[in-house]
Design an enzyme around this catalytic site. Structure first.
Site, PDB file in Angstrom:
ATOM      1  CB  SER B   8      52.234  54.792   9.889  1.00  0.00           C
ATOM      2  OG  SER B   8      52.274  56.127  10.366  1.00  0.00           O
ATOM      3  CG  HIS B   9      55.020  59.368   6.721  1.00  0.00           C
ATOM      4  ND1 HIS B   9      54.082  58.830   5.871  1.00  0.00           N
ATOM      5  CD2 HIS B   9      55.794  60.168   5.959  1.00  0.00           C
ATOM      6  CE1 HIS B   9      54.291  59.294   4.660  1.00  0.00           C
ATOM      7  NE2 HIS B   9      55.317  60.114   4.681  1.00  0.00           N
ATOM      8  CB  SER B  10      54.829  57.859  13.110  1.00  0.00           C
ATOM      9  OG  SER B  10      54.893  57.362  14.427  1.00  0.00           O
ATOM     10  N   GLY B  42      59.062  58.818   8.113  1.00  0.00           N
ATOM     11  CA  GLY B  42      59.168  58.517   6.684  1.00  0.00           C
ATOM     12  C   GLY B  42      58.734  57.087   6.449  1.00  0.00           C
TER      13      GLY B  42
END
Lengths: 233, 126
Positions: B8-10, B42
């Site tokens: 995940s981006h987080s 990211g």
């Protein structure tokens, strides 16, 4: 170090300096339609890449490109890592015999294919593909059909990339973070297409230095009139 | 057992999804690969590579991803991974839960776990 490897090392350094200089401009472009990280991420990644290639001992051109790509892949977060770095690593396979007009065309085509494939993007999606595609097509044709000197072919490719960057402004984004904005993405220049143009401009400057020549003044138009019959089409 | 990686981006989202999936996943190895490594939103290929290595006991890994660069970085990490790994084309949280449960089946294979993760796309919520 062979001449072409030295030129590629110089090119990576020139790209790192240019991206650093354009860092806030790229971030401004990305703030409008993305997540405002393009300038910072690219500047950090290319600075690391310049350090990494400077540390190589007597490398060939392929190793320089591969090393730069691997570093960009690891250091640049987000989509730019795989798109710029991953594609450099993959396309470096074409440079086994060093950098010649022929291997440069193959490298450019393989790089474009990988970017299209990885990003699942086509021309008109408001991405770096809009700058890369005209550049690679123009470069290939200038070398293979028009028999232009490599520096002139590269200058034409840069002119074509510039036209591609302008093309991203009035169209709607269909890929990448900007696509979430839908119609609101229209009217904005794509940051990835822009940084792709900067990279190509630095390749051209470095190639001109390396060949001890001036950058030729060209546009993207072809000097030849197509003869469909002669081409057998 | 087939392992799982959640990209995940987080970092918080990845860890949270692992937490939810692990509750149902018994001994399934589930690794989080969230954030870009610098505490920023990211994704990062090296983090995903490390997670793949940690989750793979030789029976393959199913990778759950969120958006955009998560897919691209997962693809690159899979290409570099010494083993089998597949991205499941399904929702990241529901897919992770489904896959975690599927992996506990003694007859589970990489294919069967991917299939269950992707079936999460059809979960009705209303």
């Amino acid at each position: 170090m062979s001449g072409d490897a030295a030129a590629v090392v110089a090119a990576v350094e020139a790209v790192a300096e240019r991206i650093q200089a354009e860092r806030s401009h790229l971030t401004d472009l990305d703030s409008a339609i993305g997540d405002a990280d393009h300038g910072g991420n690219m500047a950090r990644g290319w600075a690391e890449a310049a350090d990494a290639v400077a540390d190589l001992e007597d490398p060939d051109a392929q190793t320089v490109v591969k090393t730069a790509g691997k570093t960009v892949l690891s250091e640049v977060g987000g989509a730019s890592g795989p798109l710029y770095g991953g594609s450099l690593v993959f396309a470096s396979q074409e440079l086994e015999d060093g950098v010649t007009p022929e291997t440069a065309v193959a490298f450019a085509e393989t790089y474009l294919e990988k970017v299209q494939d990885r990003g699942d993007a086509s021309v008109g999606d408001q991405t770096m593909v809009d700058a890369l595609t005209p550049a690679v097509h123009t470069f290939k044709k200038s070398i293979e059909t028009d028999d232009l000197p490599p520096l002139e072919a590269l200058a034409k490719a840069v002119a074509a990339a510039e036209a591609g960057v302008q093309f991203t402004v009035p169209i709607r984004a269909s890929k990448g973070r900007a696509s979430y904005l839908g119609w609101r993405s229209v009217g904005h220049q794509d940051p990835g297409a822009t940084s792709t143009l900067y990279i190509m401009e630095e390749l051209l400057e470095t190639a001109a230095d390396h060949l001890d020549s001036e950058v030729p003044d060209v546009d993207a138009s072809s000097p030849t009139i197509p003869d469909a019959e002669a081409a057998g089409e | 057992m087939v392992g799982l990686v959640v990209v995940s981006h987080s970092a918080k989202a990845a860890e949270g999804i692992v937490e939810v999936a692990a509750e149902m996943g018994g001994d399934t190895a589930i690794e989080a690969a969230g954030g870009d490594g610098d505490g920023v939103i990211g994704t990062n290929v090296d983090r995903i590579s490390d997670a793949l290595a940690a989750a793979d006991d030789g029976n393959g890994v199913v990778v759950l991803v969120d958006l955009g660069s998560a897919v691209m970085n997962a693809e690159v990490a899979i290409e570099m991974h010494d083993g089998e790994a597949v991205i499941a084309d399904g929702p990241v949280l529901e897919g992770a839960v489904n896959a975690a449960v599927a992996a506990t089946d003694p007859k589970a294979t990489l294919e069967s776990v991917v299939e269950q993760a992707e079936a999460a796309a059809d979960i009705d919520k209303t």
